[in-house]
Design a protein around this motif. Structure first.
Motif, PDB file in Angstrom:
ATOM      1  N   ARG A 243     111.501 -97.465  85.673  1.00  0.00           N
ATOM      2  CA  ARG A 243     112.422 -96.756  84.772  1.00  0.00           C
ATOM      3  C   ARG A 243     113.617 -97.599  84.356  1.00  0.00           C
ATOM      4  O   ARG A 243     114.492 -97.126  83.653  1.00  0.00           O
ATOM      5  CB  ARG A 243     112.917 -95.470  85.440  1.00  0.00           C
ATOM      6  N   GLN A 261     121.849 -96.372  87.709  1.00  0.00           N
ATOM      7  CA  GLN A 261     121.032 -97.230  86.859  1.00  0.00           C
ATOM      8  C   GLN A 261     121.961 -98.192  86.138  1.00  0.00           C
ATOM      9  O   GLN A 261     123.029 -97.799  85.666  1.00  0.00           O
ATOM     10  CB  GLN A 261     120.253 -96.373  85.848  1.00  0.00           C
ATOM     11  N   HIS A 264     122.410 -98.359  81.143  1.00  0.00           N
ATOM     12  CA  HIS A 264     121.453 -97.415  80.564  1.00  0.00           C
ATOM     13  C   HIS A 264     122.094 -96.408  79.613  1.00  0.00           C
ATOM     14  O   HIS A 264     121.395 -95.724  78.880  1.00  0.00           O
ATOM     15  CB  HIS A 264     120.817 -96.603  81.697  1.00  0.00           C
ATOM     16  N   GLU A 283     118.638 -88.117  86.859  1.00  0.00           N
ATOM     17  CA  GLU A 283     117.247 -87.926  87.250  1.00  0.00           C
ATOM     18  C   GLU A 283     116.489 -89.253  87.443  1.00  0.00           C
ATOM     19  O   GLU A 283     115.751 -89.400  88.431  1.00  0.00           O
ATOM     20  CB  GLU A 283     116.541 -87.019  86.218  1.00  0.00           C
ATOM     21  N   PRO A 284     116.661 -90.249  86.548  1.00  0.00           N
ATOM     22  CA  PRO A 284     115.934 -91.515  86.793  1.00  0.00           C
ATOM     23  C   PRO A 284     116.340 -92.161  88.121  1.00  0.00           C
ATOM     24  O   PRO A 284     115.517 -92.796  88.778  1.00  0.00           O
ATOM     25  CB  PRO A 284     116.358 -92.403  85.608  1.00  0.00           C
ATOM     26  N   THR A 288     113.720 -92.603  91.215  1.00  0.00           N
ATOM     27  CA  THR A 288     113.481 -93.959  91.729  1.00  0.00           C
ATOM     28  C   THR A 288     113.726 -94.009  93.236  1.00  0.00           C
ATOM     29  O   THR A 288     112.976 -94.663  93.975  1.00  0.00           O
ATOM     30  CB  THR A 288     114.373 -94.976  90.977  1.00  0.00           C
TER      31      THR A 288
END
Ligand SMILES: Cc1cc2nc3c(=O)[nH]c(=O)nc-3n(C[C@H](O)[C@H](O)[C@H](O)COP(=O)(O)OP(=O)(O)OC[C@H]3O[C@@H](n4cnc5c(N)ncnc54)[C@H](O)[C@@H]3O)c2cc1C
Length: 380
Positions: A243, A261, A264, A283-284, A288
């Motif tokens: 992702r 992240q 992003h 959520e990502p 992960t």
């Protein structure tokens, strides 16, 4: 009217580091910033940032990391504060991934032996919080650390109360000096450093087309297996995952595992710090962690928003973008601009502060070529 040799606009990590370095040189310096340390604004806010000696972005950063590391140690000893907590950094990704190859190449270029887990299977055995695919590439640098960002700003500003004006400032260059205008009065400075983070283009409009500000969501996750993610037993991690790129810290402050992240977020303006990070944005990160670090993957405990100020690719000299801007303005060399973010500037703050001070003291001094403004045709 009050006068000073140097006015620093913006006292995040970079401006505070420059203030500290200039005071140590005995300079007559004033810093301006409306924010106080601890407010959830400014790209330096929050408890921690990653310090890496070997940087996947470029092996040319190793020397800057080493200069910064010496600076962090000196700052710790001068201030009596704990600022850089030693912590290994584990980087991993699918076999052949650039992240691991570049970090390993940077370590080898510095004649640093690479030890520790070399693939996912070995990493999972060494650090049971992980569930990396067995064949992933892994590199561990044991020279990394957790940089305590707000504690560092406190240390830079220690005993400097009389050098700080808690107000937003505007710049008005005049033949006699740089007039710095605030709601609390005007000061005439011989030189100015502008280190205003995501707000820098409001002061230096020529930078606007070269900078993009993005919203970065950060979460603290309740560890599913607390004993596997403690500071001392679990490393900082950077993963090149399906992702995107994700990074995080061991649970070193009893708040859970901080994870996010990299690079992003949506493009925003410098005042867009609201709304708070929502579940969809995180959520990502959650997914992960569930897939690759199940030991860390519990519910979200806390959340934060921070802004990256990303630099565009050069159009004269060649670079890949996201390179720092640290230079004098060609049209007025009394003004020095510092925009070292793109999500990886914090670790270098002591070195960049020293560089900014050196530029003030030696008007002929040039910064390293990759940081110069003349890589953009609008400044060439
Ligand atoms: C989510 C996130 C994660 C990161 N992770 C890492 C990491 O792990 N490792 C790493 O090395 N780096 C990391 N970074 C990057 C690093 O945090 C930045 O490089 C660094 O904080 C930039 O500091 P700065 O002083 O340039 O800007 P800022 O901290 O934004 O400071 C700018 C200051 O200028 C002030 N200001 C603005 N306008 C005016 C004005 N008109 N008058 C007076 N003051 C003004 C603001 O109030 C602010 O305090 C991360 C950044 C983010 C957002």
């Amino acid at each position: 009217m009050q006068r000073c040799d140097v006015g620093i606009i913006g006292l995040g990590l970079m401006g505070s580091a420059a203030l500290h370095a200039l005071r140590r040189h005995g300079c007559d310096v004033l810093g301006f910033d409306p924010l106080t340390i601890g407010e959830a604004r400014g790209s330096s806010h929050g408890s921690c940032r990653i310090f890496r000696r070997f940087n996947f972005e470029s092996e040319a950063y190793t020397a800057l990391s080493d200069r910064a590391h010496a600076g962090w140690q000196a700052l710790e000893s001068d201030s009596g504060r704990s600022i850089l907590k030693p912590c290994a950094v584990l980087e991993a990704g699918p076999a052949g991934c650039e992240l691991v190859a570049r970090s390993r190449a940077a370590a080898l270029a510095a004649s640093n032996a690479v030890t520790g887990p070399r693939n996912g299977r070995e990493a999972n055995r060494a650090f049971p919080a992980f569930n990396l695919p067995d064949d992933w590439d892994v590199v561990v640098q044991d020279s990394g650390g957790i940089l305590m960002a707000e504690e560092a700003m406190r240390a830079f500003r220690q005993d400097a109360e009389s050098n700080i004006i808690a107000a937003a400032a505007e710049l008005r260059p005049e033949p006699a000096g740089i007039r710095i205008v605030t709601a609390r009065g005007e000061i005439m400075a011989r030189q100015a450093i502008v280190a205003a983070g995501p707000w820098i283009a409001a002061l230096i409009p020529g930078l606007k087309s070269h900078l993009t500000i993005t919203r970065q969501a950060v979460g603290w996750f309740k560890p599913a297996k607390q004993e596997t993610v403690h500071y001392g037993t679990f490393p900082i991690f950077i993963l090149e995952a399906a992702r995107g790129m994700f990074y995080g810290f061991p649970d070193f402050e009893g708040r859970g595992v901080k994870a996010a992240q990299h690079d992003h977020g949506s493009v925003v303006g410098p005042d867009d710090w609201e709304p708070p990070a929502d579940d969809a944005e995180l959520e990502p990160v959650r997914a992960t962690l569930v897939e690759l670090i199940p030991g860390a993957a519990g519910p979200i405990l806390e959340r934060d928003i921070c802004l990256y100020t990303n630099t565009a690719k050069a159009d004269v000299g060649l670079d890949d973008g996201n390179e720092f801007i640290i230079d004098r303005l060609p049209q007025d060399p009394r003004i020095i601009v510092a925009s070292p973010c793109s999500g990886h500037g914090a670790k270098f703050a002591t070195a960049i502060g020293a560089m900014l001070a050196d530029m003030v003291l030696d008007p002929k001094l040039k910064t390293p070529r990759p940081f110069r403004l003349d890589r953009f045709s609008s400044f060439a």
